[in-house]
Design a protein around this motif. Structure first.
Motif, PDB file in Angstrom:
ATOM      1  N   THR A 236       0.824  -1.211   0.000  1.00 53.28           N
ATOM      2  CA  THR A 236       0.000   0.000   0.000  1.00 53.28           C
ATOM      3  C   THR A 236       0.858   1.261   0.000  1.00 53.28           C
ATOM      4  OG1 THR A 236      -1.824  -1.116   1.138  1.00 53.28           O
ATOM      5  CG2 THR A 236      -1.769   1.285   1.257  1.00 53.28           C
ATOM      6  N   VAL A 237       1.867   1.314   0.865  1.00 55.57           N
ATOM      7  CA  VAL A 237       2.665   2.543   0.964  1.00 55.57           C
ATOM      8  C   VAL A 237       3.683   2.676  -0.164  1.00 55.57           C
ATOM      9  CG1 VAL A 237       2.353   2.715   3.454  1.00 55.57           C
ATOM     10  CG2 VAL A 237       4.347   1.494   2.562  1.00 55.57           C
ATOM     11  N   LEU A 238       3.999   1.574  -0.840  1.00 56.58           N
ATOM     12  CA  LEU A 238       4.980   1.614  -1.929  1.00 56.58           C
ATOM     13  C   LEU A 238       4.339   1.655  -3.311  1.00 56.58           C
ATOM     14  CD1 LEU A 238       7.628  -0.994  -0.679  1.00 56.58           C
ATOM     15  CD2 LEU A 238       7.734   1.501  -0.511  1.00 56.58           C
ATOM     16  N   ALA A 239       3.026   1.491  -3.394  1.00 59.37           N
ATOM     17  CA  ALA A 239       2.363   1.388  -4.698  1.00 59.37           C
ATOM     18  C   ALA A 239       2.610   2.610  -5.572  1.00 59.37           C
ATOM     19  CB  ALA A 239       0.862   1.175  -4.503  1.00 59.37           C
ATOM     20  N   GLY A 240       2.571   3.792  -4.991  1.00 57.86           N
ATOM     21  CA  GLY A 240       2.771   5.006  -5.777  1.00 57.86           C
ATOM     22  C   GLY A 240       4.160   5.102  -6.376  1.00 57.86           C
ATOM     23  N   TYR A 241       5.150   4.642  -5.655  1.00 54.91           N
ATOM     24  CA  TYR A 241       6.538   4.706  -6.136  1.00 54.91           C
ATOM     25  C   TYR A 241       6.738   3.816  -7.359  1.00 54.91           C
ATOM     26  CZ  TYR A 241      11.634   4.899  -6.014  1.00 54.91           C
ATOM     27  OH  TYR A 241      12.962   5.092  -6.354  1.00 54.91           O
ATOM     28  N   TYR A 242       6.121   2.631  -7.324  1.00 58.06           N
ATOM     29  CA  TYR A 242       6.346   1.635  -8.376  1.00 58.06           C
ATOM     30  C   TYR A 242       5.217   1.580  -9.410  1.00 58.06           C
ATOM     31  CZ  TYR A 242      10.097   0.024  -5.358  1.00 58.06           C
ATOM     32  OH  TYR A 242      11.246  -0.043  -4.591  1.00 58.06           O
ATOM     33  N   ASP A 243       4.256   2.523  -9.328  1.00 57.06           N
ATOM     34  CA  ASP A 243       3.103   2.499 -10.225  1.00 57.06           C
ATOM     35  C   ASP A 243       2.383   1.160 -10.118  1.00 57.06           C
ATOM     36  OD1 ASP A 243       1.274   3.435 -12.064  1.00 57.06           O
ATOM     37  OD2 ASP A 243       2.436   2.776 -13.804  1.00 57.06           O
ATOM     38  N   GLY A 244       2.119   0.779  -8.881  1.00 57.77           N
ATOM     39  CA  GLY A 244       1.443  -0.479  -8.609  1.00 57.77           C
ATOM     40  C   GLY A 244       2.419  -1.607  -8.338  1.00 57.77           C
ATOM     41  N   ARG A 245       1.933  -2.616  -7.585  1.00 61.84           N
ATOM     42  CA  ARG A 245       2.778  -3.755  -7.239  1.00 61.84           C
ATOM     43  C   ARG A 245       2.041  -5.076  -7.438  1.00 61.84           C
ATOM     44  NH1 ARG A 245       7.282  -2.788  -3.987  1.00 61.84           N
ATOM     45  NH2 ARG A 245       6.868  -4.563  -2.604  1.00 61.84           N
ATOM     46  N   ASP A 246       1.033  -5.052  -8.313  1.00 60.90           N
ATOM     47  CA  ASP A 246       0.262  -6.258  -8.576  1.00 60.90           C
ATOM     48  C   ASP A 246       0.827  -7.073  -9.738  1.00 60.90           C
ATOM     49  OD1 ASP A 246      -1.523  -5.659  -6.544  1.00 60.90           O
ATOM     50  OD2 ASP A 246      -2.824  -4.498  -7.876  1.00 60.90           O
ATOM     51  N   ASP A 247       1.870  -6.552 -10.372  1.00 59.69           N
ATOM     52  CA  ASP A 247       2.481  -7.249 -11.497  1.00 59.69           C
ATOM     53  C   ASP A 247       3.974  -7.431 -11.218  1.00 59.69           C
ATOM     54  OD1 ASP A 247       3.295  -4.625 -11.620  1.00 59.69           O
ATOM     55  OD2 ASP A 247       3.131  -4.486 -13.814  1.00 59.69           O
ATOM     56  N   ALA A 248       4.741  -7.811 -12.232  1.00 59.17           N
ATOM     57  CA  ALA A 248       6.197  -7.962 -12.085  1.00 59.17           C
ATOM     58  C   ALA A 248       6.852  -6.583 -12.214  1.00 59.17           C
ATOM     59  CB  ALA A 248       6.734  -8.927 -13.123  1.00 59.17           C
ATOM     60  N   PHE A 249       6.551  -5.710 -11.247  1.00 62.60           N
ATOM     61  CA  PHE A 249       7.018  -4.314 -11.311  1.00 62.60           C
ATOM     62  C   PHE A 249       8.533  -4.198 -11.357  1.00 62.60           C
ATOM     63  CE2 PHE A 249       6.673  -5.443  -6.859  1.00 62.60           C
ATOM     64  CZ  PHE A 249       7.832  -4.939  -6.304  1.00 62.60           C
ATOM     65  N   TRP A 250       9.228  -5.175 -10.795  1.00 67.67           N
ATOM     66  CA  TRP A 250      10.692  -5.141 -10.766  1.00 67.67           C
ATOM     67  C   TRP A 250      11.301  -5.274 -12.158  1.00 67.67           C
ATOM     68  CZ3 TRP A 250       7.487  -8.737  -8.529  1.00 67.67           C
ATOM     69  CH2 TRP A 250       7.408  -9.984  -9.163  1.00 67.67           C
ATOM     70  N   GLU A 251      10.509  -5.714 -13.100  1.00 69.07           N
ATOM     71  CA  GLU A 251      11.002  -5.867 -14.465  1.00 69.07           C
ATOM     72  C   GLU A 251      10.792  -4.621 -15.321  1.00 69.07           C
ATOM     73  OE1 GLU A 251       9.106  -9.313 -16.057  1.00 69.07           O
ATOM     74  OE2 GLU A 251      10.307 -10.730 -14.847  1.00 69.07           O
ATOM     75  N   ARG A 252      10.155  -3.582 -14.769  1.00 74.16           N
ATOM     76  CA  ARG A 252       9.862  -2.370 -15.535  1.00 74.16           C
ATOM     77  C   ARG A 252      10.292  -1.101 -14.785  1.00 74.16           C
ATOM     78  NH1 ARG A 252       5.553  -0.371 -12.938  1.00 74.16           N
ATOM     79  NH2 ARG A 252       4.068  -1.792 -11.918  1.00 74.16           N
ATOM     80  N   PRO A 253      11.547  -1.020 -14.355  1.00 74.91           N
ATOM     81  CA  PRO A 253      11.986   0.148 -13.568  1.00 74.91           C
ATOM     82  C   PRO A 253      11.828   1.477 -14.299  1.00 74.91           C
ATOM     83  CG  PRO A 253      13.862  -1.156 -14.302  1.00 74.91           C
ATOM     84  CD  PRO A 253      12.641  -1.980 -14.559  1.00 74.91           C
ATOM     85  N   ASP A 254      11.834   1.477 -15.620  1.00 73.29           N
ATOM     86  CA  ASP A 254      11.680   2.732 -16.356  1.00 73.29           C
ATOM     87  C   ASP A 254      10.305   3.353 -16.164  1.00 73.29           C
ATOM     88  OD1 ASP A 254      14.238   2.499 -17.302  1.00 73.29           O
ATOM     89  OD2 ASP A 254      13.659   1.652 -19.242  1.00 73.29           O
ATOM     90  N   THR A 255       9.347   2.563 -15.689  1.00 75.46           N
ATOM     91  CA  THR A 255       7.987   3.073 -15.498  1.00 75.46           C
ATOM     92  C   THR A 255       7.719   3.525 -14.058  1.00 75.46           C
ATOM     93  OG1 THR A 255       6.967   0.947 -14.873  1.00 75.46           O
ATOM     94  CG2 THR A 255       7.230   1.413 -17.244  1.00 75.46           C
ATOM     95  N   TRP A 256       8.666   3.358 -13.167  1.00 69.57           N
ATOM     96  CA  TRP A 256       8.440   3.722 -11.767  1.00 69.57           C
ATOM     97  C   TRP A 256       8.400   5.237 -11.625  1.00 69.57           C
ATOM     98  CZ3 TRP A 256      12.902   0.396  -9.251  1.00 69.57           C
ATOM     99  CH2 TRP A 256      12.641  -0.964  -9.468  1.00 69.57           C
ATOM    100  N   PRO A 257       7.278   5.809 -11.217  1.00 70.64           N
ATOM    101  CA  PRO A 257       7.220   7.265 -11.021  1.00 70.64           C
ATOM    102  C   PRO A 257       8.226   7.748  -9.971  1.00 70.64           C
ATOM    103  CG  PRO A 257       5.015   6.306 -11.063  1.00 70.64           C
ATOM    104  CD  PRO A 257       5.967   5.174 -11.006  1.00 70.64           C
ATOM    105  N   GLY A 258       8.473   6.940  -8.966  1.00 72.26           N
ATOM    106  CA  GLY A 258       9.364   7.360  -7.884  1.00 72.26           C
ATOM    107  C   GLY A 258      10.815   7.549  -8.284  1.00 72.26           C
ATOM    108  N   ARG A 259      11.229   6.959  -9.375  1.00 72.27           N
ATOM    109  CA  ARG A 259      12.625   7.097  -9.818  1.00 72.27           C
ATOM    110  C   ARG A 259      12.917   8.466 -10.374  1.00 72.27           C
ATOM    111  NH1 ARG A 259      14.300   3.732 -14.423  1.00 72.27           N
ATOM    112  NH2 ARG A 259      16.356   4.569 -13.952  1.00 72.27           N
ATOM    113  N   HIS A 260      11.894   9.149 -10.851  1.00 75.99           N
ATOM    114  CA  HIS A 260      12.098  10.352 -11.665  1.00 75.99           C
ATOM    115  C   HIS A 260      11.806  11.624 -10.876  1.00 75.99           C
ATOM    116  CE1 HIS A 260      12.375   7.474 -14.892  1.00 75.99           C
ATOM    117  NE2 HIS A 260      11.159   7.013 -14.591  1.00 75.99           N
TER     118      HIS A 260
END
Length: 260
Positions: A236-260
């Motif tokens: 819940t608290v990390l969902a915004g950083y990773y644009d959701g965590r219901d999928d293989a989010f670790w495989e799409r770091p370019d889409t993480w809003p928190g990185r930018h």
């Protein structure tokens, strides 16, 4: 062990079995802070004892690799505090929070792509296992892993459990550091000390062994159910950083809003 024909799942939230955690429950039952819990506050500035964070190279340690850990240090360090709050008081409800990547001056945080600052607010839900009335108590936590050395308030590791008649104050990331009992004026009226265990997981391992061997029933305090509750809070608290965590989010770091 077996339960209703299914394999049992034991999880390694070791602080549930600490002598220090037992002492917190005893203090609460004895009324050290009153007849209920009104708030739980936690602040961490530092790495929480995580190893491999100060190596002088640009290799990303597994604790900061979302492909291996699922996120930043909150997954290895903060999860234990969240689970202990669940164990002592009840499940976290109405969870809100967020995460940021602030980097700071530490090399490991600069080369990693995961969050290093996490905030969480919630309320305690009702349960059958808390030794004190805690339902409705507020929870407020901050993990600042990227603090600066020149910050006069760092490092910090402080858990405060408050009630109408006082509070308990302690470091959270330790099996042996003291617990302080404070009155309503925040004066220390009692200090409890503990010996450092030779192996921090020993008590939990023994309780699990007792249960599996049949020597005692239902002694293991950490199971799949509590681990799932903690994982849901983290998601819940990390969902915004990773644009959701219901999928293989670790495989799409370019889409993480928190990185930018």
């Amino acid at each position: 062990g077996k339960k209703e024909g299914k394999n049992m799942l034991y999880t390694a939230y070791v602080s549930r079995a600490y002598e220090r955690t037992d002492t917190i429950q005893t203090l609460l039952k004895e009324g050290a802070i009153g007849d209920k819990v009104t708030s739980v506050q936690y602040r961490l500035k530092g790495m929480g004892g995580a190893r491999g964070m100060d190596d002088d190279n640009d290799a990303v340690p597994w604790r900061l690799d979302a492909r291996k850990s699922g996120g930043g240090l909150i997954m290895d360090v903060g999860c234990h505090v969240i689970d202990r709050i669940d164990y002592l008081f009840g499940p976290l409800k109405d969870v809100k929070g967020g995460a940021k990547r602030r980097c700071g001056s530490r090399l490991k945080l600069k080369v990693a792509e995961v969050e290093d600052y996490v905030s969480l607010s919630a309320t305690i839900g009702s349960c059958e296992w808390s030794v004190i009335d805690s339902a409705g108590a507020s929870v407020d936590c901050i993990w600042d892993f990227g603090y600066e050395d020149e910050d006069p308030t760092s490092p910090m590791d402080e858990l405060i459990i408050s009630g109408p008649n006082g509070s308990l104050k302690m470091a959270a990331m330790s099996p042996s550091l003291p617990i302080y009992v404070l009155d309503t004026n925040e004066a220390v009226i009692k200090t409890l000390t503990f010996e450092q265990p030779e192996h921090t997981a020993q008590r939990l391992v023994q309780l699990v062994t007792n249960e599996i061997s049949g020597a005692k029933e239902n002694t293991a305090p950490s199971r799949g159910e509590n681990a799932l509750r903690t994982s849901k809070v983290l998601d819940t608290v990390l969902a915004g950083y990773y644009d959701g965590r219901d999928d293989a989010f670790w495989e799409r770091p370019d889409t993480w809003p928190g990185r930018h």
